[in-house]
Design an enzyme around this catalytic site. Structure first.
Site, PDB file in Angstrom:
ATOM      1  N   GLN A  76      -0.956  -6.878   0.660  1.00  0.00           N
ATOM      2  CA  GLN A  76      -0.582  -7.399  -0.666  1.00  0.00           C
ATOM      3  C   GLN A  76      -1.122  -8.802  -0.941  1.00  0.00           C
ATOM      4  O   GLN A  76      -1.262  -9.197  -2.085  1.00  0.00           O
ATOM      5  CB  GLN A  76       0.928  -7.357  -0.867  1.00  0.00           C
ATOM      6  N   MET A  80       6.651  -8.651   0.289  1.00  0.00           N
ATOM      7  CA  MET A  80       6.774  -9.995   0.852  1.00  0.00           C
ATOM      8  C   MET A  80       7.625 -10.923  -0.028  1.00  0.00           C
ATOM      9  O   MET A  80       7.870 -10.633  -1.195  1.00  0.00           O
ATOM     10  CB  MET A  80       5.392 -10.616   1.058  1.00  0.00           C
ATOM     11  N   GLY A  81       7.999 -12.036   0.568  1.00  0.00           N
ATOM     12  CA  GLY A  81       8.786 -13.049  -0.147  1.00  0.00           C
ATOM     13  C   GLY A  81      10.113 -13.268   0.553  1.00  0.00           C
ATOM     14  O   GLY A  81      11.100 -12.606   0.239  1.00  0.00           O
ATOM     15  N   ARG A  82      10.162 -14.182   1.499  1.00  0.00           N
ATOM     16  CA  ARG A  82      11.363 -14.333   2.329  1.00  0.00           C
ATOM     17  C   ARG A  82      12.496 -15.013   1.578  1.00  0.00           C
ATOM     18  O   ARG A  82      13.670 -14.730   1.835  1.00  0.00           O
ATOM     19  CB  ARG A  82      11.032 -15.120   3.598  1.00  0.00           C
ATOM     20  N   THR A 101      -0.216 -19.790  -3.435  1.00  0.00           N
ATOM     21  CA  THR A 101       0.717 -18.978  -2.662  1.00  0.00           C
ATOM     22  C   THR A 101       1.040 -17.717  -3.452  1.00  0.00           C
ATOM     23  O   THR A 101       1.301 -17.789  -4.653  1.00  0.00           O
ATOM     24  CB  THR A 101       2.036 -19.706  -2.320  1.00  0.00           C
ATOM     25  N   ASP A 120       3.606 -16.170  -3.025  1.00  0.00           N
ATOM     26  CA  ASP A 120       5.071 -16.186  -3.198  1.00  0.00           C
ATOM     27  C   ASP A 120       5.510 -16.779  -4.527  1.00  0.00           C
ATOM     28  O   ASP A 120       6.638 -16.560  -4.953  1.00  0.00           O
ATOM     29  CB  ASP A 120       5.718 -16.973  -2.050  1.00  0.00           C
ATOM     30  N   GLU A 174      11.453  -8.392   1.631  1.00  0.00           N
ATOM     31  CA  GLU A 174      11.662  -8.572   3.081  1.00  0.00           C
ATOM     32  C   GLU A 174      12.751  -9.608   3.345  1.00  0.00           C
ATOM     33  O   GLU A 174      13.343  -9.629   4.414  1.00  0.00           O
ATOM     34  CB  GLU A 174      10.359  -9.030   3.743  1.00  0.00           C
ATOM     35  N   GLY A 215      -0.495 -19.348   4.478  1.00  0.00           N
ATOM     36  CA  GLY A 215      -0.878 -17.945   4.335  1.00  0.00           C
ATOM     37  C   GLY A 215      -1.950 -17.774   3.277  1.00  0.00           C
ATOM     38  O   GLY A 215      -1.857 -18.359   2.198  1.00  0.00           O
TER      39      GLY A 215
END
Lengths: 407, 407
Positions: free
Chosen positions: A299, A190-192, A144, A146, A246, A15
């Site tokens: 974002q 975001m951020g699973r 990333t 994340d 998320e 990503g």
């Protein structure tokens, strides 16, 4: 140590972030300083896929203007890919092709810019080239939003995403104050698996206008606890701002955002974001007006509000990777160590690629509050330096300018 | 003409914009210049509701720093409200209360900052004060991101929202290019009846990265036509970026976003945004990966990417309103006339309040393309001047600073 002269191959994977192209800029600037090691700088189009398809971009054919714009261009200027290489011991088809391309273009330095999976790819290629005795120095360049790569204090891309999220949360919070009887606004971030991005919404409270409640994937999510906590805030303030990841899951590890089997107006199954589901629950169960906001890809792509600290660090990791490679370091990822908190100071080091590939860094308990609905001062102290400074966007005629590279 | 000495009362109403507080700033700066007319500048907390509750903010009790920050503060710094006054001939309760407050605070100048409904309120108050022979000069100050007020070339607030939307669409578009096989991304933009905001996404194409398809509420929406057009773009480009107005309706005038009676994971009825519904349709019917983005309130609150032109015009309409009032003009709204296209030049005039209140300005057919899925050059020429210049945000410690007013 005998100098190895050859070409450098660089690619982006996974990503995008708003600063991954700044790392490409760093790679280009540093590589150009070492003409005694590096003849040509070659970019793969769509990461490893570009190498396999010999779909390459040659930096010396690009204008300086486009290269300078990399510092302000979001997304992946050279294209990204999600491509998992098999173990070469099981299937070496792609590896043989890579070896052919490496030999054909005399690739002696290979830099791969990405997250966990990309580091895995990078590590496998390093192992293969070693196995076949092809001399090539392979370094991973982290990125990333994340912020879930291990062994590094943080990852390039996170600071800019955190800056966008915190400033936008401030705006949403101030906007909510407009009405005497407000709503419950639930913002999905975001951020699973890791809560770093969602936690960054707490920075908005430093500015005096931010979320009341923050729900992270590190803490099992209970809908009843959520409704109770929202009610308490709303009763007190007549409004409530919630930041939710998320990736929140219930005690059984099931994503709250998982498809719920419901059908929409067209009779199709709906995937449905977690924020809209929670907003519906607040409206229906608590009878409180509620709405949801999903930042989505904005974002990770918000180049118009980059953290200058993040941009500069992204450039530096790119430069450090080039220096490591020409110094015959291989199978390593560049990491950032915070050697001083005040003043904030980073040192660029190297760490084993395979270890970086297969670990996911979550938020430590010490950065999450006792109630599991917010962060601690330790997190704020950690994150604030990462959003400092502004990389003023290159506006022309009221809109940004992004790099356009020629094939 | 005998000078009338008294106090000025200002309020904000309806949905906030990122520059409505710049109009308040203009009102304050201009009013201070006319001490021979205006003693005190008083702000209503939550618009007309603040007057009825005598919930007032006195500008002379505020610090200059907070007043300067108005130019960078989104939302409604003095609070907004959605409050519809009845006809005073039917029920004059609120009017009698207003008259009492006006007399008590010697309000001789009344400025109300808002959209259609706020102009209606403003007009009714003007009619009542005239009826009871209370000398007070009442001027409407326009604002709305929707840009749907009539008789004015555009409305303050629109330009900044357009700048956020177009730049963010560019970022989403560039982000999408990352992958060789992309997705269909559907972005939902505000504007229930007029397509001005959604149309602004087309500006991104001027930058080279923007939406392929744009669906506006002015054109009846057909799901079949939509799916056909998305397929055509996707077959060609392997990706498709769609901008869709929250207000699109089918041929029968039914909102596509209307609640569809479906239930979510919690068993509650889901309201569901139009973008997520269309994304689901693309995934299910066309078998193309699709995702949706909803800007939500960020598009009206994005103070970090204001148009300087918009901010300056918002200040000027505030100033013009004060000048009109002390010149004994009343029952009028400030409008902007574009007296020159190149160079872009605006003149500030006045127009009948009631007419402004009860008309909604939609996009003319000449600004929408023949296929009904995009805009014409006429729209681009109209909108570009409105997003020019940047009002550099006041960052401190990496986050914005917003006004905090004392009661």
């Amino acid at each position: 140590m005998a100098k190895l002269k050859g070409n450098l191959l660089y690619g982006q994977s996974g990503g995008p972030t708003s600063v991954i192209n700044a790392s490409a800029y760093g790679v280009i600037q540093e590589a150009r300083k070492h003409k005694d090691f590096i003849d040509e700088i070659i970019m793969m189009k769509h990461g490893i896929r570009g190498a396999l398809n010999e779909d390459l971009i040659f930096v010396n054919e690009q204008s300086e203007e486009e290269i300078e714009l990399l510092k302000h261009t979001p997304g992946s200027a050279f294209g990204s890919v999600r491509f998992k290489l098999p173990d070469f011991r099981e299937d070496d088809t792609n590896y043989l092709r890579l070896l052919y391309i490496f030999r054909k273009h005399n690739i002696r330095y290979f830099l791969y810019n990405g997250g966990n999976d990309s580091m895995d790819t990078c590590s496998k290629i390093a192992a293969y080239m070693k196995q076949v005795n092809y001399e090539c120095y392979i370094i991973g360049v982290p990125k990333t939003i994340d912020n879930d790569l291990p062994f590094t204090d943080h990852t390039p891309g996170y600071g800019s995403a955190a800056k966008f999220i915190s400033n936008t949360m401030m705006e949403i919070s101030y906007d909510m104050l407009a009405y005497p009887n407000g709503k419950v606004t639930i913002v999905e971030i975001m951020g699973r698996h890791a809560g770093w991005l969602t936690a960054a919404s707490a920075i908005a409270n430093v500015g005096g206008f931010g979320p009341d409640l923050i729900y992270l994937p590190e803490i099992p999510f209970s809908i009843d606890k959520f409704k109770k906590e929202v009610s308490e805030v709303y009763d007190l303030k007549k409004q409530c701002l919630v930041a939710v990841s998320e990736g929140i899951q219930n005690a059984d590890g099931i994503f709250i955002s998982s498809s719920s089997g419901l059908r929409d107006a067209f009779g199709h199954f709906q995937l449905g974001g977690v924020a809209s589901k929670l907003a519906t629950s607040v409206s229906s169960d608590l009878g409180i007006p509620s709405r949801s906001v999903e930042f989505g890809s904005t974002q990770r792509a918000a180049s118009h509000i980059q953290s200058l600290t993040d941009v500069n660090e992204a450039i530096e990791v790119g430069k450090a990777a080039v220096r490591a490679a020409i110094n015959k370091k291989t199978d390593l990822m560049v990491i950032m160590n915070r050697v001083s908190k005040d003043p904030y100071k980073i040192e660029y080091k190297l760490h084993d690629l395979l270890l970086c590939a297969n670990t996911e860094k979550k938020m430590p308990k010490s950065m999450i509050n006792a109630k599991g609905n917010g962060v601690t001062q330790e997190f704020i102290d950690y994150v604030m330096p990462l959003i400092q400074g502004e990389n003023t966007p290159q506006f022309s005629n009221g809109i940004q300018q992004f790099s356009k590279f020629r094939k």
